[in-house]
Write an enzyme that holds these catalytic residues in place. Structure first.
Site, PDB file in Angstrom:
ATOM      1  N   GLU A   1       0.809  -1.226   0.000  1.00  0.00           N
ATOM      2  CA  GLU A   1       0.000   0.000   0.000  1.00  0.00           C
ATOM      3  C   GLU A   1       0.838   1.269   0.000  1.00  0.00           C
ATOM      4  O   GLU A   1       0.503   2.247  -0.654  1.00  0.00           O
ATOM      5  CB  GLU A   1      -0.962   0.033   1.201  1.00  0.00           C
TER       6      GLU A   1
ATOM      7  N   HIS B   1     -12.741  -5.172   7.070  1.00  0.00           N
ATOM      8  CA  HIS B   1     -13.333  -4.970   5.745  1.00  0.00           C
ATOM      9  C   HIS B   1     -14.565  -4.086   5.851  1.00  0.00           C
ATOM     10  O   HIS B   1     -15.435  -4.130   4.988  1.00  0.00           O
ATOM     11  CB  HIS B   1     -13.721  -6.305   5.093  1.00  0.00           C
TER      12      HIS B   1
END
Lengths: 324, 364
Positions: free
Chosen positions: A60, A129
């Site tokens: 990321e 999530h």
């Protein structure tokens, strides 16, 4: 007009911009061959090739840092972070580099990039999530933060974000990706960043929200209407900058603001809205400013419908406000 | 074949080869030496200005000049540099005027970065992208910048500088790993000055060298005498040429030593011995270059003295001029946050303008 899901509208916006402007490139985990885990980048690799659609390492910080470098060097990158819960791996890049890039170099180089990330709960995704991390970024000068709630806005705001000369974090409420469809304007279509959407007119209570909870707010408004309470619903669409005019106009009319978001209550973006209303519109108020939000816990896997600001919680807050 | 296992040095050899054997002309060697001297002279002045309270914070280049000048001399103007916060020799070699570096450090009205941050330098006219202070975060950005060159098919290069401490950070690994996959035209230069503030490089990594870390990413790494401007120049020149022509990214480790403090807020006596410092003083990159040039009859003693005097006079005149300049307008703090300020920011600017008016009234 074409009927599109939220995910297809994102795909359409990317394709439209990539056809229009060869500086636009897409990068992220699984965005190429796989077309994105939510299918938002489907078909782009085939049409635009591997130089413009890049499957990246699981990395990321590099995704965001590389996107910044591409942007500084004349490209218009759209980076995908697979879930906004994973954005923290690139948090330093976003906060120390992307946000401060223009400022640090006094305009010598710009950072016109978009970071797309699915956000929010309602998909039984558990704590990694489902999060809504927008406040980390609204508290950082130099970033813009956008959260669309309809397929049309998804397209129009994403095109605006790609054309924006500053970095935009584009949060896509993941439970909307495939759950709703609507007519979306074909071809060139933009929605300005910083303008709220009046979802529903009303005169007694104002619900100010953004993202997936727009639909819960509308459902709650319809329910309390049967009890004679008229509710206005405002979808902010973007948090930085946010549309104070739209908020103040409505609060002056109703005097009863209720702020709704999925993110946890303490230091959530609702606190900013509440404080600004208190600073500027306190004499318009007929009732205390109320907030309906996620609780100050990590996002729970079980009973998430109770954790989320659902229709019933919002309706109760509206009733409480209207009782004043 | 060369690789990380070899320590590449020219001036460190007992009998360094002649300039002709290295294919180096007098003009280039003298330019290199003048840049070394200039870097040291300006570095000293900046340190003094910090002590006088004119500069907020300064990170000295003392001892590391050769690694900076030698590598930067091999760059072309169109190549782009992503420095860290200590690369004065790189800026001067890129042709940045002394006056501009002083404007930056003193935050005068002509500061190219408008006083938004201290210590760092950058200017798009010289293809230098200003560094972030958080260590190593410039590395992935440099990779992305180089990737745009590759996408557009331009034969240009991005070079990023960082210290030994940066190699412990995730962004070093994420950046170099990403580069190993997409292979943009980038060179990673680690100025291994052996200290991250007080922490010795032996506490940064268990590996024997920094250069060998390239191997795990499928790339080449070179370990070069960073106190040797000639070795740095020759290695950089051949690496840059190769990468510009489409070669894989390369990691260069310049082994050097920070003779000064980390920054002006640091006291190195707390963490290292005088003997150690003396050992490196004896390998002073400028003295080494000086004695090489004199022993090879490239330069005479008198010429050297004259050069030092000329540079000192030049720097001191520029310092005088910069000190006489006015400072920045307070409103600059609101500039360059966004291309266009947001409505929220506009309101705060107005508030600040009124605050300034009030203060002026209060002061009479």
């Amino acid at each position: 007009m074409t009927v599109l899901t939220f995910a297809k509208a994102i795909n359409e916006a990317l394709r439209y911009e990539m056809r229009r402007d060869e500086r636009v490139v897409v990068l992220g985990e699984d965005v190429g061959v796989n077309g994105g885990v939510f299918r938002c980048t489907e078909g782009l690799l085939v049409e635009f090739g591997p130089k413009r659609v890049m499957d990246t390492p699981l990395s990321e910080s590099a995704i965001i840092g590389v996107a910044l470098g591409l942007a500084a060097n004349g490209m218009r990158p759209v980076a995908e972070i697979q879930f906004s819960d994973f954005i923290f791996g690139g948090f330093e890049q976003l906060v120390s580099n992307v946000a401060k890039f223009r400022y640090r170099n006094a305009g010598h180089y710009a950072a016109p990039l978009v970071i797309r990330a699915p956000v929010g709960g309602g998909v039984r995704g558990g704590m990694y999530h489902s999060q809504s991390p927008e406040s980390y970024f609204t508290n950082t000068a130099g970033l813009k933060v956008v959260v669309p709630s309809t397929p049309s806005d998804a397209k129009g705001l994403l095109i605006s974000a790609i054309r924006d000369d500053d970095p935009v974090i584009f949060f896509e409420p993941k439970r909307l990706y495939h759950s709703l469809k609507e007519d979306v304007p074909d071809g060139e279509y933009t929605v300005p960043i910083g303008k709220a959407r009046l979802v529903r007119e009303g005169s007694d209570v104002t619900v100010i929200t953004y993202g997936a909870t727009v639909y819960d707010a509308v459902a709650a408004a319809e329910e309390v209407e049967k009890e004679g309470i008229s509710v206005e619903v405002i979808d902010l669409r973007s948090l930085i900058p946010y549309d104070w005019e739209a908020i103040s106009r409505s609060v002056r009319k109703t005097g009863r603001p209720v702020i709704v978001h999925e993110a946890q209550k303490t230091s959530g973006f609702g606190a900013e809205i509440a404080a600004t209303i208190a600073e500027r519109e306190i004499y318009s108020l007929e009732a205390p400013i109320l907030r309906v939000t996620g609780y100050d816990t990590p996002y729970p896997l079980v009973h998430e419908h109770l954790y989320l600001p659902n229709k019933d919680r919002i309706a109760n807050a509206i009733r409480k406000s209207a009782a004043h | 074949m060369r690789g990380w296992w070899e320590f590449i040095t020219i001036l460190g050899k007992r009998r360094p080869p002649d300039p002709e054997d290295l294919g180096l002309e007098r003009e280039l060697l003298m330019r290199m030496y003048r840049l070394l001297v200039l870097t040291r002279a300006l570095d000293r002045y900046l340190l003094r200005l910090q002590r006088m309270g004119k500069v907020a914070l300064y990170a000295e280049s003392l001892g590391e000049e050769a690694a900076m000048v030698g590598s930067a001399l091999a760059l072309r103007p169109e190549d782009v540099v992503f420095p860290s916060y200590r690369e004065l020799g790189v800026y001067l070699t890129r042709g940045v005027p002394i006056s501009e570096i002083l404007d930056r450090q003193l935050n005068t009205v002509d500061d190219p970065l408008k006083g938004h941050e201290f210590a760092v330098f950058g200017d798009s006219r010289f293809n230098i992208v200003p560094a972030p202070t958080p260590v190593a975060t410039q590395i992935p950005v440099a990779v992305g910048y180089a990737l745009a060159f590759k996408i557009r098919g331009e034969r240009r290069l991005a070079v990023t500088y960082f210290g030994d401490g940066a190699t412990s950070k995730g962004d070093f690994h994420e950046g170099i790993n990403f580069a190993s996959v997409y292979k943009p035209p980038i060179v990673f230069i680690c100025l291994n000055n052996q200290y991250a503030i007080s922490t010795h490089v032996s506490r940064q990594t268990g590996a024997a060298t920094i250069a060998q870390k390239a191997i795990a990413y499928g790339l080449s790494g070179y370990r070069v005498d960073g106190n040797d401007a000639i070795a740095m120049y020759l290695v950089s020149r051949s690496v840059f040429e190769e990468v510009r022509e489409g070669g894989d990214p390369v990691l260069i480790e310049a082994v050097t030593y920070r003779l000064g403090a980390h920054t002006t807020s640091d006291d190195p006596k707390r963490y290292r011995s005088e003997e150690e410092v003396r050992y490196w003083m004896e390998r002073d990159p400028i003295e080494r270059m000086r004695s090489y040039l004199i022993s090879k009859n490239v330069m005479g003693e008198e010429e050297d003295k004259a050069l030092w005097a000329e540079v000192e006079a030049l720097v001191s005149a520029e310092v005088e001029k910069a000190l006489a300049k006015p400072g920045l307008d307070p409103m600059v703090i609101f500039e360059d946050v966004y291309a266009e300020p947001t409505p929220q920011l506009r309101e705060q600017m107005e508030e600040f303008r009124q605050q300034l008016r009030m203060e002026r009234v209060m002061r009479g």
